[in-house]
Design a protein around this motif. Structure first.
Motif, PDB file in Angstrom:
ATOM      1  N   GLN A 101      32.907  35.128  28.475  1.00 39.33           N
ATOM      2  CA  GLN A 101      31.756  35.477  29.314  1.00 39.33           C
ATOM      3  C   GLN A 101      31.813  34.772  30.663  1.00 39.33           C
ATOM      4  OE1 GLN A 101      28.343  34.787  26.760  1.00 39.33           O
ATOM      5  NE2 GLN A 101      28.919  36.478  25.416  1.00 39.33           N
ATOM      6  N   ARG A 102      33.021  34.832  31.253  1.00 38.33           N
ATOM      7  CA  ARG A 102      33.253  34.187  32.544  1.00 38.33           C
ATOM      8  C   ARG A 102      33.820  35.188  33.545  1.00 38.33           C
ATOM      9  NH1 ARG A 102      32.502  28.560  33.093  1.00 38.33           N
ATOM     10  NH2 ARG A 102      32.633  29.252  35.251  1.00 38.33           N
ATOM     11  N   PRO A 103      32.970  36.064  34.052  1.00 40.98           N
ATOM     12  CA  PRO A 103      33.450  36.992  35.082  1.00 40.98           C
ATOM     13  C   PRO A 103      34.031  36.288  36.303  1.00 40.98           C
ATOM     14  CG  PRO A 103      31.322  37.694  34.255  1.00 40.98           C
ATOM     15  CD  PRO A 103      31.596  36.330  33.679  1.00 40.98           C
ATOM     16  N   ASP A 104      33.556  35.075  36.587  1.00 46.66           N
ATOM     17  CA  ASP A 104      34.085  34.326  37.729  1.00 46.66           C
ATOM     18  C   ASP A 104      35.555  33.964  37.502  1.00 46.66           C
ATOM     19  OD1 ASP A 104      33.173  32.672  35.648  1.00 46.66           O
ATOM     20  OD2 ASP A 104      32.411  31.115  37.000  1.00 46.66           O
ATOM     21  N   TRP A 105      35.880  33.461  36.321  1.00 45.23           N
ATOM     22  CA  TRP A 105      37.280  33.156  36.016  1.00 45.23           C
ATOM     23  C   TRP A 105      38.092  34.440  35.940  1.00 45.23           C
ATOM     24  CZ3 TRP A 105      36.659  29.347  31.298  1.00 45.23           C
ATOM     25  CH2 TRP A 105      36.054  28.163  31.736  1.00 45.23           C
ATOM     26  N   ALA A 106      37.502  35.479  35.359  1.00 49.97           N
ATOM     27  CA  ALA A 106      38.194  36.759  35.220  1.00 49.97           C
ATOM     28  C   ALA A 106      38.567  37.329  36.591  1.00 49.97           C
ATOM     29  CB  ALA A 106      37.331  37.753  34.444  1.00 49.97           C
ATOM     30  N   MET A 107      37.731  37.071  37.603  1.00 50.08           N
ATOM     31  CA  MET A 107      38.022  37.577  38.945  1.00 50.08           C
ATOM     32  C   MET A 107      39.302  36.964  39.496  1.00 50.08           C
ATOM     33  SD  MET A 107      36.730  39.740  41.053  1.00 50.08           S
ATOM     34  CE  MET A 107      37.821  40.304  42.336  1.00 50.08           C
ATOM     35  N   PHE A 108      39.470  35.662  39.287  1.00 44.59           N
ATOM     36  CA  PHE A 108      40.706  35.012  39.742  1.00 44.59           C
ATOM     37  C   PHE A 108      41.912  35.572  38.989  1.00 44.59           C
ATOM     38  CE2 PHE A 108      37.660  31.730  41.083  1.00 44.59           C
ATOM     39  CZ  PHE A 108      38.065  31.576  42.393  1.00 44.59           C
ATOM     40  N   GLU A 109      41.746  35.757  37.690  1.00 43.46           N
ATOM     41  CA  GLU A 109      42.831  36.278  36.874  1.00 43.46           C
ATOM     42  C   GLU A 109      43.149  37.720  37.260  1.00 43.46           C
ATOM     43  OE1 GLU A 109      45.082  37.980  33.633  1.00 43.46           O
ATOM     44  OE2 GLU A 109      43.197  38.685  34.459  1.00 43.46           O
ATOM     45  N   LEU A 110      42.115  38.468  37.645  1.00 44.00           N
ATOM     46  CA  LEU A 110      42.317  39.859  38.035  1.00 44.00           C
ATOM     47  C   LEU A 110      43.219  39.971  39.264  1.00 44.00           C
ATOM     48  CD1 LEU A 110      40.069  42.755  37.592  1.00 44.00           C
ATOM     49  CD2 LEU A 110      40.891  42.409  39.915  1.00 44.00           C
ATOM     50  N   VAL A 111      43.143  39.002  40.133  1.00 43.85           N
ATOM     51  CA  VAL A 111      44.039  38.991  41.300  1.00 43.85           C
ATOM     52  C   VAL A 111      45.492  38.929  40.821  1.00 43.85           C
ATOM     53  CG1 VAL A 111      44.753  37.707  43.359  1.00 43.85           C
ATOM     54  CG2 VAL A 111      42.311  38.014  42.847  1.00 43.85           C
ATOM     55  N   ALA A 112      45.767  38.076  39.842  1.00 48.71           N
ATOM     56  CA  ALA A 112      47.129  37.989  39.290  1.00 48.71           C
ATOM     57  C   ALA A 112      47.515  39.296  38.604  1.00 48.71           C
ATOM     58  CB  ALA A 112      47.232  36.823  38.306  1.00 48.71           C
TER      59      ALA A 112
END
Length: 160
Positions: A101-112
Motif C-alpha cells: 500500500q505504497r503508491p509513492d514507492w511504486a511510483m519510483f519503481e514504475l520509472v524503472a
C-alpha cells in the motif's frame, strides 16, 4: 507449428502466465484500494484484466519473435534476461502498490519498469522491428498506469 517453435512458445507462454498470475494474486482490490480517491479518468476495474491479457499476449509474442531473431546465442540470452528483469519489475510494482500500500514507492519503481520496457524496445529492435512494435502497447499502458499512480499519490498522499 514447426518443431523448433514448440519449446520456446511453451516456455514463453508459461512464463507470461506465471507473471500474470503472480501480479493478479498480489493485486488486492479490497477496501484500501476501493477507498482511494482516483481521478475521474480512471478506467473501470473490469478494464484492467482485459487490457493486461492483451498486453501479456503481445509481450509473449514479442519475446518469442526477438529470441528467434537474435543473431547470436549471446543476444538470445540478453533477450531472455531483459524480459526476465522486466517481469520482475512488473510484479514488484504490484507488490509495492497493492500489498505494501505504497503508491509513492511504486511510483519510483514504475520509472524503472518503464525504462526496462524502453530498453526492451530498443534492444529487440536491433534485430526485430516486429518484436519492438509489439511492445509499444505495453509502454503506453504502463505510461497510463504511471499517470494513474501519480494522481493517486496527489489525491491521497502521504503514505506510510
Amino acid at each position: 507449428m514447426r518443431g523448433s517453435l514448440i519449446l520456446p512458445v511453451t516456455i514463453a507462454t508459461f512464463a507470461a502466465i506465471i507473471v500474470a498470475s503472480l501480479g493478479a494474486t498480489i493485486t488486492d482490490l479490497g477496501p484500501w484500494y476501493q477507498n482511494l480517491q482516483k481521478p475521474g479518468w480512471n478506467p473501470p476495474d473490469v478494464a484492467f484484466p482485459m487490457v493486461w491479457t492483451l498486453v501479456y499476449a503481445l509481450i509473449t509474442v514479442s519475446g518469442i519473435t526477438a529470441w528467434r531473431a537474435a543473431k547470436t546465442s549471446v543476444q538470445a540470452q540478453w533477450v531472455i534476461s531483459l524480459f526476465a528483469l522486466n517481469a520482475f519489475l512488473n510484479i514488484t510494482w504490484s507488490l509495492l502498490f497493492f500489498r505494501l500500500q505504497r503508491p509513492d514507492w511504486a511510483m519510483f519503481e514504475l520509472v524503472a519498469l518503464w525504462l526496462s520496457i524502453v530498453l526492451l524496445i530498443v534492444y529487440c529492435g536491433r534485430f526485430s522491428r516486429l518484436a519492438s512494435v509489439l511492445l509499444v502497447p505495453y509502454l503506453i499502458w504502463v505510461t497510463i498506469a504511471g499517470a494513474l499512480n501519480w494522481e493517486v499519490i496527489q489525491l491521497n498522499g502521504p503514505f506510510g
